[in-house]
Design a protein around this motif. Structure first.
Motif, short mmCIF file in Angstrom:
data_model
loop_
_atom_site.label_atom_id
_atom_site.label_comp_id
_atom_site.label_asym_id
_atom_site.label_seq_id
_atom_site.Cartn_x
_atom_site.Cartn_y
_atom_site.Cartn_z
N ILE A 19 0.84 -1.21 0.00
CA ILE A 19 0.00 0.00 0.00
C ILE A 19 0.87 1.25 0.00
O ILE A 19 0.59 2.23 -0.72
CB ILE A 19 -0.95 -0.03 1.21
N LYS A 20 1.93 1.25 0.78
CA LYS A 20 2.81 2.41 0.81
C LYS A 20 3.49 2.63 -0.54
O LYS A 20 3.79 3.77 -0.92
CB LYS A 20 3.87 2.23 1.90
N GLY A 21 3.74 1.56 -1.26
CA GLY A 21 4.40 1.67 -2.56
C GLY A 21 3.44 1.93 -3.70
O GLY A 21 3.89 2.11 -4.85
N ALA A 22 2.14 1.95 -3.43
CA ALA A 22 1.16 2.16 -4.49
C ALA A 22 1.23 3.59 -5.03
O ALA A 22 1.36 4.55 -4.28
CB ALA A 22 -0.24 1.86 -3.96
N LYS A 23 1.08 3.72 -6.33
CA LYS A 23 1.13 5.05 -6.96
C LYS A 23 -0.19 5.80 -6.82
O LYS A 23 -0.21 7.03 -6.83
CB LYS A 23 1.45 4.90 -8.46
N PHE A 24 -1.28 5.05 -6.71
CA PHE A 24 -2.59 5.67 -6.83
C PHE A 24 -3.35 5.65 -5.51
O PHE A 24 -3.06 4.85 -4.61
CB PHE A 24 -3.39 4.98 -7.93
N GLU A 25 -4.35 6.51 -5.42
CA GLU A 25 -5.10 6.71 -4.19
C GLU A 25 -6.04 5.56 -3.88
O GLU A 25 -6.28 5.24 -2.70
CB GLU A 25 -5.89 8.03 -4.28
N THR A 26 -6.57 4.91 -4.88
CA THR A 26 -7.50 3.81 -4.66
C THR A 26 -6.75 2.48 -4.75
O THR A 26 -6.05 2.22 -5.73
CB THR A 26 -8.62 3.80 -5.72
N VAL A 27 -6.87 1.66 -3.70
CA VAL A 27 -6.21 0.35 -3.70
C VAL A 27 -7.28 -0.74 -3.65
O VAL A 27 -8.26 -0.64 -2.90
CB VAL A 27 -5.22 0.20 -2.53
N VAL A 28 -7.08 -1.76 -4.46
CA VAL A 28 -7.96 -2.93 -4.48
C VAL A 28 -7.13 -4.13 -4.07
O VAL A 28 -6.04 -4.35 -4.61
CB VAL A 28 -8.57 -3.15 -5.88
N LEU A 29 -7.64 -4.89 -3.12
CA LEU A 29 -6.90 -6.03 -2.57
C LEU A 29 -7.51 -7.34 -3.04
O LEU A 29 -8.73 -7.49 -3.11
CB LEU A 29 -6.91 -6.00 -1.04
#
Length: 379
Positions: A131-141
């Motif tokens: 999650i910390k490395g994600a580029k975008f604001e919305t994360v899908v798991l």
């Protein structure tokens, strides 16, 4: 004396059955009669980061990851999403597969974790890294052993974020396989989803499943990630949702094309271990959630013993049978529609057998709420 005892048993049974019926009518009917429609042609609502944690998933990744990478979620010809696979101390050849597939899918990348985090058991550390490395604001798991129900999965899940929503709950069923164990696993998964999806639709969200869950990255950091329960091996999905979800910030997406399917356990002992680990997090839920869930589980557990006592002792036999018939009717109708909503129609003929077997389910797994510590490793 026996008549008084019979009346006590009758009124106890009537109260238990009444509470059960109210849960079905007030809560579970919301999934049963869920009719929201989603537009498959709607353009992407915003860029998305898909996070997948993998540990020794050399066999699962080739079967499932391509479907995630081939989602119809594009602006013009370019994907409007990235896929991050966090390879957590795998001892197999997962890293070589992940390195090879990135050549053909530029929106895919992986993060190698080569050292376990001390004092943070389970999947929470690798998930936090992703999650910390994600580029975008919305994360899908989702999980490495999960496959989206269609190429529209991301598009449909993203539509849940309308009107300022920050959490989207999806459904993660198991594949249909031969054998009674498969039916038990699928029924229990459906029954659990019936509860958490219905409560969320009622404005009381209390959990989600990491196989199919989405939320805003900012929400994750506002609640300091998993800090409040990082010492617990499980709960990277349900405990975070229990802490962060509200009636205003949570949405539900129910559509067969937006499901995320998993391979079920094939041995009873493996399923028992999985359920014990999952059940151990329930004690950390909010007090109000524990009360509502506990009241339903308690009355569900007591229903058949109370029915037996009422039938044996009560002088009001016809009233007892009438109450039983009402409960059967309500449960059958609502369960039937809810099974259809979640695409589990074939389980309809097992509803009453499974409902009786739930008595054993509570006997076996309820102690996990109080005594089970869970494994430190998530794989």
């Amino acid at each position: 004396m026996s008549d008084n005892l019979g009346l006590i048993f009758f009124y106890t049974f009537a109260a238990i059955a009444g509470i059960q019926v109210l849960y079905y009518l007030i809560f579970f009917s919301r999934v049963a009669f869920y009719r929201r429609k989603f537009d498959l042609d709607e353009p992407p609502g915003g860029d998305i980061s898909v996070i997948i944690c993998a540990k020794n998933e050399e066999r699962s990744l080739p079967m499932n990851l391509p479907t995630v990478l081939q989602q119809r979620y594009h602006v013009h010809s370019a994907p409007s999403y990235e896929v991050i696979v966090v390879n957590d101390n795998s001892e197999d050849d997962s890293k070589y597969y992940l390195a090879s597939i990135e050549n053909g899918y530029p929106h895919c990348r992986h993060i190698e974790i080569k050292q376990a985090a001390k004092f943070i058991p389970g999947k929470k550390y690798p998930l936090s890294i992703g999650i910390k490395g994600a580029k975008f604001e919305t994360v899908v798991l989702t999980d490495a052993d999960c496959k989206p129900g269609s190429i529209h999965w991301l598009n449909l899940m993203s539509q849940g974020f309308r009107n300022g929503k920050e959490i989207v709950l999806g459904y993660g069923p198991y594949y249909k396989k031969p054998g009674f164990l498969n039916k038990v696993i699928r029924y229990e998964t459906w029954f659990s989803a019936l509860q958490y999806l219905s409560f969320a639709l009622s404005g009381i969200p209390y959990m989600g499943v990491g196989r199919n869950l989405a939320y805003k990255k900012d929400l994750f950091f506002r609640h300091k990630g998993f800090t409040a329960h990082q010492h617990i091996a499980s709960g990277d999905d349900d405990l975070f949702v229990n802490r962060a979800a509200t009636s205003k910030n949570t949405a539900v997406v129910i559509d067969k094309l937006a499901f995320a399917y998993s391979e079920p356990k094939r041995k009873w002992k493996h399923w028992f271990g999985q359920k014990t680990r999952h059940m151990s997090t329930g004690r950390y839920y909010r007090t109000g959630h524990k009360f509502l869930l506990g009241l339903f589980s308690l009355t569900h557990f007591l229903f058949y013993p109370a029915l037996a006592l009422a039938l044996f002792y009560t002088p009001m036999l016809y009233f007892t049978l009438g109450i039983l018939g009402a409960r059967i009717l309500v449960q059958t109708v609502i369960s039937g529609f809810a099974l259809k909503t979640l695409d589990e129609r074939d389980l309809f003929w097992y509803v009453w057998l499974m409902d009786i077997l739930m008595f054993l389910y509570y006997v076996i797994f309820t102690p996990a709420l109080f005594f089970a510590k869970g494994r430190n490793k998530w794989k």
